[in-house]
Design a protein around this motif. Structure first.
Motif, PDB file in Angstrom:
ATOM      1  N   ASN A   1     -18.774  -1.242 -17.476  1.00 55.09           N
ATOM      2  CA  ASN A   1     -17.736  -0.076 -17.396  1.00 55.09           C
ATOM      3  C   ASN A   1     -17.048  -0.128 -16.052  1.00 55.09           C
TER       4      ASN A   1
ATOM      5  N   THR B   1     -14.704  -3.261 -19.819  1.00 55.44           N
ATOM      6  CA  THR B   1     -14.083  -2.192 -20.820  1.00 55.44           C
ATOM      7  C   THR B   1     -13.518  -1.118 -20.314  1.00 55.44           C
ATOM      8  N   VAL B   2     -12.755  -1.326 -19.330  1.00 56.55           N
ATOM      9  CA  VAL B   2     -11.546   0.067 -18.597  1.00 56.55           C
ATOM     10  C   VAL B   2     -11.125   0.762 -19.713  1.00 56.55           C
TER      11      VAL B   2
ATOM     12  N   ASN C   1     -13.172   6.302 -20.085  1.00 56.59           N
ATOM     13  CA  ASN C   1     -13.920   5.266 -20.876  1.00 56.59           C
ATOM     14  C   ASN C   1     -14.349   5.792 -22.200  1.00 56.59           C
TER      15      ASN C   1
END
Length: 441
Positions: free
Chosen positions: A295, A299-300, A336
């Motif tokens: 994070n 997977t921004v 997110n």
């Protein structure tokens, strides 16, 4: 392609995720998140002056005098994180067996049996002049117990042993119940007392097994902890390599394409590894894949690294459909959360965006991995809350490195560039369809 993923990927990985032990490990990882985050925040407070050097004078005059007090939160969480897994895994594992296999197993008994067995393995022995505790005050080993900020074998290194011991101890408990190798008490005896006597024979069996096995291993110059560390160390090295991460992120996002929450399945299997790696980084290592690496950098904006893609949808679209969807999704994406895009665009079963959805996180992972491996940014030493916005999460996770903030934004832009041609092509197609519909109306 989707049929292939369903047959050869979704089925086997879903089956793995449904194993009782895997579900118990997942539960332990989730249960430990709160405490690992709290402990990490105090660690960040402690190391901040090493990154932001102008703060050193202020720290020397104030917080340094009470460091041992405020670091208690770290010492009681991350420093003994293996204990959290040791408590939760056997409890959940026993509970799942009891509920789903219809066996009269008590989760508390399963948990305490495992704790009993695990603590028998903690002391380190020498086989010089008999099997005796190691006493080496110079290396902080007293009566076999190696100490750091806490017992070192209760740290992240203990997670792997906790997993193995949970499986073995609970299975032994189950075997004794199934074969009726227990002391049964009359029905009038309270459940708490009855459960204690039910676990009595398994506890005796467990103690003899551990003493024999550990005694043999100590005679050979090793012990159970060291033996278990060999295969798990190999797995950790593979999972933490660039090639291993490419495979992990491919599996994670390929599962999403067929409607399975890939992040939950893959991340639950990797959680012991990233916690172990983070503890190594606190001790001075430089391992890229640690803590909330996913994070912080990869997977921004959510799975698929969609933050910049959603900004494109909101502000660059010619299509009204894309524009409205992007503007509705942009606020959750900052934190997110991108289910509105995954199921609303949708990404699931969508051939137009399958390729960038898989490639974008692999690209952002590669940028962050090599930037950390080449010492361009500090490695992750703290666990930040996963919804922390882009850049801020990386800044916190690295103990206040501003270059990590920049790196996170670069990773997001790299992912966005991969989406760009696919976005433009599909946006033009939808725009032409909308114009045609307007003309027809």
């Amino acid at each position: 392609m989707f049929e292939f993923l369903e047959k050869y990927l979704m089925g086997p990985l879903t089956k793995i995720s449904n194993y009782k032990l895997v579900r118990a490990i997942t539960a332990a990882g989730m249960a430990s998140i709160t405490f690992s985050i709290v402990g990490s925040m105090f660690l960040v407070l402690n190391v901040l002056p090493t990154v932001i050097t102008p703060l050193q004078g202020f720290y020397d005059a104030t917080l340094v005098k009470v460091t041992d007090i405020y670091m208690l939160a770290y010492n009681a969480s991350m420093a003994i994180i293996g204990l959290y897994f040791l408590l939760v895994i056997p409890y959940e594992y026993t509970k799942l067996i009891s509920e789903e296999d219809d066996l009269d197993l008590n989760p508390i008994s399963g948990m305490l049996l495992t704790v009993f067995g695990f603590f028998m393995l903690i002391p380190q022995f020498t086989n010089v002049d008999g099997l005796k505790y190691i006493n080496d005050p110079a290396n902080n080993i007293i009566n076999g117990w190696a100490m750091g900020t806490g017992p070192t074998r209760l740290g992240a290194v203990g997670i792997f042993t906790a997993i193995i011991m949970s499986f073995l101890c609970v299975r032994l408990y189950r075997f004794c119940i199934e074969k009726n190798i227990v002391i049964k008490m009359p029905d009038a005896v309270p459940d708490g007392v009855a459960n204690s006597f039910t676990a009595l024979i398994p506890a005796f069996m467990l103690s003899f097994i551990i003493m024999i096995v550990n005694g043999i291993l100590v005679s050979l110059g090793t012990d159970v902890f060291q033996v278990i560390a060999i295969p798990f160390g190999f797995v950790t090295n593979i999972a933490g390599s660039w090639g291993g991460l490419v495979i992990a992120y491919f599996l994670m996002h390929a599962l999403w394409l067929v409607g399975i929450h890939g992040a939950t399945i893959i991340s639950s299997l990797l959680s012991p590894i990233v916690l172990f790696n983070m503890e190594q980084n606190v001790g001075g290592a430089n391992i890229p894949f640690a803590g909330e690496f996913n994070n912080a950098y990869v997977t921004v904006g959510g799975s698929g690294a969609t933050l910049v893609f959603i900004i494109m949808l909101a502000f660059m679209s010619k299509s009204e459909q894309f524009k409205m969807l992007g503007r509705a999704s942009i606020v959750p994406a900052i934190f997110n959360i991108n289910e509105p895009i995954i199921f609303g665009l949708p990404i699931v079963y969508n051939p137009y965006f399958a390729i960038p959805f898989v490639l974008a996180p692999i690209a952002s992972m590669s940028v962050a991995y090599f930037a950390t491996a080449l010492n361009l940014v500090r490695p992750i030493i703290a666990q930040q809350p996963w919804p922390t916005p882009a850049g801020i999460g990386a800044f916190i996770a690295t103990g206040g490195d501003w270059k990590a903030f920049v790196l996170a934004l670069v990773c997001a832009l790299v992912a966005g560039l991969i989406y760009l041609p696919f976005f433009k092509k599909r946006d033009n197609e939808l725009y032409m369809m909308e114009q045609e519909e307007l003309r027809n109306n």
